[in-house]
Design a protein around this motif. Sequence first.
Motif, PDB file in Angstrom:
ATOM      1  N   UNK A  58       0.690  -1.240  -0.038  1.00  0.00           N
ATOM      2  CA  UNK A  58      -0.099  -0.174  -0.012  1.00  0.00           C
ATOM      3  C   UNK A  58       0.754   1.241  -0.198  1.00  0.00           C
ATOM      4  N   UNK A  59       2.194   1.055   0.200  1.00  0.00           N
ATOM      5  CA  UNK A  59       2.952   2.277   0.269  1.00  0.00           C
ATOM      6  C   UNK A  59       2.771   3.077  -1.154  1.00  0.00           C
ATOM      7  N   UNK A  60       2.727   2.658  -2.256  1.00  0.00           N
ATOM      8  CA  UNK A  60       2.586   3.540  -3.434  1.00  0.00           C
ATOM      9  C   UNK A  60       1.194   4.288  -3.358  1.00  0.00           C
ATOM     10  N   UNK A  61       0.266   3.537  -2.971  1.00  0.00           N
ATOM     11  CA  UNK A  61      -0.992   4.362  -3.013  1.00  0.00           C
ATOM     12  C   UNK A  61      -1.171   5.278  -1.938  1.00  0.00           C
ATOM     13  N   UNK A  62      -0.628   5.067  -0.584  1.00  0.00           N
ATOM     14  CA  UNK A  62      -0.549   6.042   0.413  1.00  0.00           C
ATOM     15  C   UNK A  62       0.270   7.194   0.066  1.00  0.00           C
ATOM     16  N   UNK A  63       1.339   6.916  -0.295  1.00  0.00           N
ATOM     17  CA  UNK A  63       2.423   8.057  -0.797  1.00  0.00           C
ATOM     18  C   UNK A  63       1.632   8.981  -1.722  1.00  0.00           C
ATOM     19  N   UNK A  64       0.991   8.377  -2.962  1.00  0.00           N
ATOM     20  CA  UNK A  64       0.268   9.256  -3.869  1.00  0.00           C
ATOM     21  C   UNK A  64      -0.785   9.936  -3.259  1.00  0.00           C
ATOM     22  N   UNK A  65      -1.447   9.564  -2.343  1.00  0.00           N
ATOM     23  CA  UNK A  65      -2.616  10.158  -1.280  1.00  0.00           C
ATOM     24  C   UNK A  65      -1.986  11.452  -0.792  1.00  0.00           C
ATOM     25  N   UNK A  66      -0.958  11.159   0.121  1.00  0.00           N
ATOM     26  CA  UNK A  66      -0.123  12.058   0.808  1.00  0.00           C
ATOM     27  C   UNK A  66       0.107  13.447  -0.136  1.00  0.00           C
ATOM     28  N   UNK A  67       0.807  12.891  -1.374  1.00  0.00           N
ATOM     29  CA  UNK A  67       1.371  13.899  -2.046  1.00  0.00           C
ATOM     30  C   UNK A  67       0.270  14.672  -3.087  1.00  0.00           C
ATOM     31  N   UNK A  68      -1.083  13.819  -3.151  1.00  0.00           N
ATOM     32  CA  UNK A  68      -2.331  14.626  -3.376  1.00  0.00           C
ATOM     33  C   UNK A  68      -2.827  15.507  -2.419  1.00  0.00           C
TER      34      UNK A  68
END
Length: 69
Positions: free
Chosen positions: A14-24
Amino acid sequence: AEEWAATGMPFIDLEPVFRASLEGGLNPFLPYDLHPSPVGMELTAQALFEVIQNRGWLDEDEESEASGG
């Protein structure tokens, strides 16, 4: 992930999904610790559903119900 492979269960990173969410601008974590927030729970549910669907673990009737159709 290698340790997880021995269980036979898929590892869902889930790291890429969570990271993209944070960046968004949407924090997937609670403000006081690293447990998932409602946003994080939704992202997790979506990722889990994709794995279940892609592996064919749902039959057509269940897929139709899950998508609202």
